[in-house]
Every structure is written in structure tokens, then in C-alpha cells.
Design a protein around this motif. Structure first.
Motif, PDB file in Angstrom:
ATOM      1  N   ASP A  54       4.895   8.393   5.741  1.00 43.81           N
ATOM      2  CA  ASP A  54       6.473   8.502   6.288  1.00 43.81           C
ATOM      3  C   ASP A  54       6.693   8.918   7.529  1.00 43.81           C
ATOM      4  O   ASP A  54       7.562   9.867   7.624  1.00 43.81           O
ATOM      5  CB  ASP A  54       6.876   9.537   5.464  1.00 43.81           C
ATOM      6  N   ARG A  68       6.343   1.738  -5.858  1.00 43.69           N
ATOM      7  CA  ARG A  68       7.277   2.962  -5.668  1.00 43.69           C
ATOM      8  C   ARG A  68       7.765   2.502  -4.353  1.00 43.69           C
ATOM      9  O   ARG A  68       8.948   2.939  -4.347  1.00 43.69           O
ATOM     10  CB  ARG A  68       6.560   4.128  -5.485  1.00 43.69           C
ATOM     11  N   GLN A  74       6.677   8.204   0.351  1.00 44.72           N
ATOM     12  CA  GLN A  74       7.858   7.666  -0.367  1.00 44.72           C
ATOM     13  C   GLN A  74       8.374   6.340   0.212  1.00 44.72           C
ATOM     14  O   GLN A  74       8.833   5.557  -0.155  1.00 44.72           O
ATOM     15  CB  GLN A  74       8.819   8.779  -0.007  1.00 44.72           C
TER      16      GLN A  74
END
Length: 172
Positions: free
Chosen positions: A122, A65, A15
């Protein structure tokens, strides 16, 4: 995360950040693309179809993203032929959105570094690659232990701060 997750799956699930630390001077010496490079073949950056590969689309998708993808390479100087090859084929990674830096090994002496190359996603999931002495990937493992991920994150950041951006680095 299940141990069987691939690099591609881990990147697809990422993410925020994906960082990769490479510390070897040789990888996969029996790679046909490396053999072609040694024989004089160079990628034609004006012919995208000649160098585009699925991995680069994974990088584009992640960056789109909002994932920051960074790669740092610690290299001996003078560089090995393999590192010179990696240097020559890095522009496609940059065009896909990856940031790449190079750190001459002599400038890493006082850094605490892990024993293996890794990807860290992450800040929480490590994908460790294990290589043979000839640079062939033997296997990989996933580690989520916080102490280990913290060590690797700190090592990467220390390398990143000292490393030279690809566009400014010239292999010696």
C-alpha cells in the motif's frame, strides 16, 4: 506495524497494492526444488496439486480482495541457472493473479535503485529482505519511513515501466 510481522501477514493486511522488486541473480542455491529442477524435473502445469503451494493461495486471497500484486525482476543476461529456474516456475504465480515482469539489467543502468530486494504494501510499509552472498535469506526488516518508502515506490515504478511482461520475455 510491529517489526515481527511476516510477509504473509503484511499481504493479508494489504488493501490496494503489493509490489515486489527482485534484483539478485541467485537465491537459495541449496533449495531442494532448485536441485530437482537442475536434475531435469519440471512442474506439470496440468497437475495443479504438484505445484500449488500455500503462498499462491495468499496471492489469490489478496487479488480477490482487490489488491494489485506485481513483481518485477531485474536480471543479468545471459541469465543465471537460478533465474532460468525462476522463469520456469513463474506460471503458477501468474495463475494465482500476480503480474510479473522482467527487466534485463543492461536496461536499468540509469535507474536509481535501492540496495535490497523489497516488498512494498500500500505504498507505506516496506519489507526489506537481506541475503547472504550465496542468496540465502539472512533476515528481514520493516521500514515505514516515508522517504524510504517513496524512494522504493519510485524505483519499482521505473523498473515496471521498462520491464517486459512475463509472457513476452524470453531468457537469454
Amino acid at each position: 506495524m510491529p517489526a515481527g510481522r511476516t510477509l504473509e501477514q503484511l499481504l493479508a493486511d494489504c488493501q490496494h497494492t503489493a509490489v515486489h522488486l527482485e534484483m539478485r541473480d541467485v537465491y537459495a542455491l541449496n533449495d531442494p526444488k532448485f536441485d530437482a529442477w537442475k536434475a531435469g524435473h519440471r512442474i506439470d502445469l496440468n497437475d495443479r496439486s504438484s505445484w500449488w503451494r500455500p503462498w499462491l493461495q495468499n496471492i489469490v486471497d489478496a487479488v480477490t480482495r482487490g489488491v494489485e500484486v506485481r513483481r518485477a525482476r531485474i536480471v543479468s543476461e545471459p541469465v543465471s541457472n537460478y533465474i532460468r529456474y525462476e522463469y520456469d516456475i513463474t506460471v503458477p504465480n501468474l495463475r494465482a493473479g500476480e503480474q510479473v515482469r522482467w527487466l534485463p539489467r543492461r536496461r536499468a543502468t540509469d535507474l536509481a535503485l535501492p540496495g535490497n530486494d523489497f516488498w512494498l504494501f500500500d505504498g507505506a510499509t516496506l519489507l526489506i529482505h537481506h541475503f547472504s552472498g550465496e542468496g540465502d535469506k539472512v533476515d528481514s526488516e520493516i521500514i515505514t519511513d516515508q522517504a524510504v518508502t517513496k524512494l522504493c515506490a519510485e524505483a519499482f515504478e521505473a523498473v515496471w515501466q521498462r520491464a517486459v511482461p512475463h509472457e513476452d520475455y524470453r531468457p537469454v
